[in-house]
Design an enzyme around this catalytic site. Structure first.
Site, short mmCIF file in Angstrom:
data_model
loop_
_atom_site.label_atom_id
_atom_site.label_comp_id
_atom_site.label_asym_id
_atom_site.label_seq_id
_atom_site.Cartn_x
_atom_site.Cartn_y
_atom_site.Cartn_z
N PRO A 195 -6.81 -38.97 4.20
CA PRO A 195 -5.93 -39.05 5.04
C PRO A 195 -6.40 -39.85 6.19
O PRO A 195 -5.84 -40.64 6.97
CB PRO A 195 -5.51 -37.54 5.18
CG PRO A 195 -5.53 -36.71 3.97
CD PRO A 195 -6.91 -37.51 3.35
N TYR A 196 -7.60 -39.28 6.57
CA TYR A 196 -8.16 -39.73 8.14
C TYR A 196 -8.39 -41.17 7.60
O TYR A 196 -8.18 -42.15 8.52
CB TYR A 196 -9.39 -39.11 8.28
CG TYR A 196 -10.28 -39.54 9.69
CD1 TYR A 196 -9.54 -39.56 10.79
CD2 TYR A 196 -11.48 -40.21 9.31
CE1 TYR A 196 -10.34 -40.14 11.88
CE2 TYR A 196 -12.08 -40.58 10.47
CZ TYR A 196 -11.65 -40.65 11.65
OH TYR A 196 -12.30 -41.00 12.82
N SER A 197 -9.03 -41.61 6.63
CA SER A 197 -9.75 -42.90 6.55
C SER A 197 -8.59 -43.93 6.22
O SER A 197 -8.24 -45.06 6.63
CB SER A 197 -10.44 -42.97 4.98
OG SER A 197 -10.92 -44.17 4.87
N SER B 71 -5.52 -43.23 7.53
CA SER B 71 -4.80 -43.48 8.93
C SER B 71 -5.32 -44.58 9.73
O SER B 71 -4.81 -45.44 10.37
CB SER B 71 -4.60 -42.01 9.55
OG SER B 71 -5.89 -41.91 10.18
#
Ligand SMILES: NC(=O)c1ccc[n+]([C@@H]2O[C@H](COP(=O)([O-])OP(=O)(O)OC[C@H]3O[C@@H](n4cnc5c(N)ncnc54)[C@H](OP(=O)(O)O)[C@@H]3O)[C@@H](O)[C@H]2O)c1
Length: 231
Positions: free
Chosen positions: A153-155, A157
């Site tokens: 999810p972080y990547s 985003s």
């Protein structure tokens, strides 16, 4: 040294880590600062530090995963200086390392709310008035993260941050609002963790480069803060 006297900058996530380093570096150049964190208490020490540097400050609390928090930041700027010349979208959340198929919908949503939706709303709130005033610098903090499905999810985003930045640069073409994105490097912060390669101090001067660009300078560009380490 290029000065930023009488300019106002909003740095999201001013309280610690990379945002705090950016705030101090901008204040050293005379820039007035809108400081942001989730609570005002988190801002008391950085506020004291840069008030002593003879710049004006205005503190705003706002949780970026909620609409109410984003609205509070926008209203807080309007109630303070009224506008910003520099918008530094720095605050972000990462994830606990998790097998890629086990991330909950809620975690995907929270990550995108803070890292993407909030950034886009702040750009929409402050970018048009920068164009009207004939000066603006928007910097969106991205990441060089790659090949880590355990932080998907972080990547993802940050990939959205990159795409949005390039599209926004097109929106502001032919204006003096420059929109760029920058990767600080892997830094020892609460988010980066203790095993990161670099100290927080290494992000300066690099993180200032997209702020200090000359009028009508590059827009839609990617920068890597570590390229400027030690300069
Ligand atoms: N550290 C790295 O290795 C690394 C690598 C690549 C990219 N980056 C990027 O660099 C930027 C700064 O990262 P960092 O390492 O300095 O992070 P950090 O040390 O965890 O600091 C995060 C900052 O963002 C604020 N924040 C966190 N969650 C928030 C939320 N839900 N709503 C509002 N504010 C929130 C925090 O405020 P509070 O004090 O209120 O918590 C704090 O000021 C991020 O965009 C990150 O993705 C970092």
């Amino acid at each position: 040294m290029k000065r930023l006297d009488n300019k106002w900058a909003l740095v999201t996530g001013s309280s610690r880590g990379i945002g705090r380093a950016i705030v101090k570096a901008l204040a050293e150049r005379g820039c007035n600062m809108v400081l942001h964190a989730r609570t005002l208490a988190h801002l008391s020490s950085i506020n004291a530090e840069i008030t002593a540097m003879n710049v004006k400050t205005h503190c705003i609390a706002g949780e970026l995963s909620t609409q109410a928090g984003i609205d509070a930041i926008i209203a807080g700027v309007k109630a303070g200086p009224g506008y910003v010349d520099i918008l530094y979208n720095n605050a972000a959340v990462s994830n606990q390392s998790t097998p890629v198929f086990e991330f909950s919908a809620a975690e995907w949503l929270r990550t995108f709310q803070v890292n993407v939706f909030a950034m886009a709303q702040l750009c929409a709130a402050f970018g048009p008035s920068m164009r009207e005033r004939g000066y603006g610098r928007i910097v969106n903090v991205t990441s060089g993260i790659a090949g880590q499905p355990d932080l998907a999810p972080y990547s993802a985003s940050k990939a959205a941050v990159d795409k949005y930045t390039k599209d926004l640069a097109v929106e502001f073409k032919d204006s003096n609002v420059l929109v760029n994105h920058i990767d600080p490097g892997w830094i020892k912060t609460d988010l980066g963790g203790p095993n990161a390669w670099e100290e927080v101090s290494s992000v300066i001067p690099g993180m200032l480069v997209p702020v200090l660009l000359d009028d009508k300078g590059p827009s839609g560009r990617f920068y890597a803060a570590q390229d400027f380490k030690g300069l």
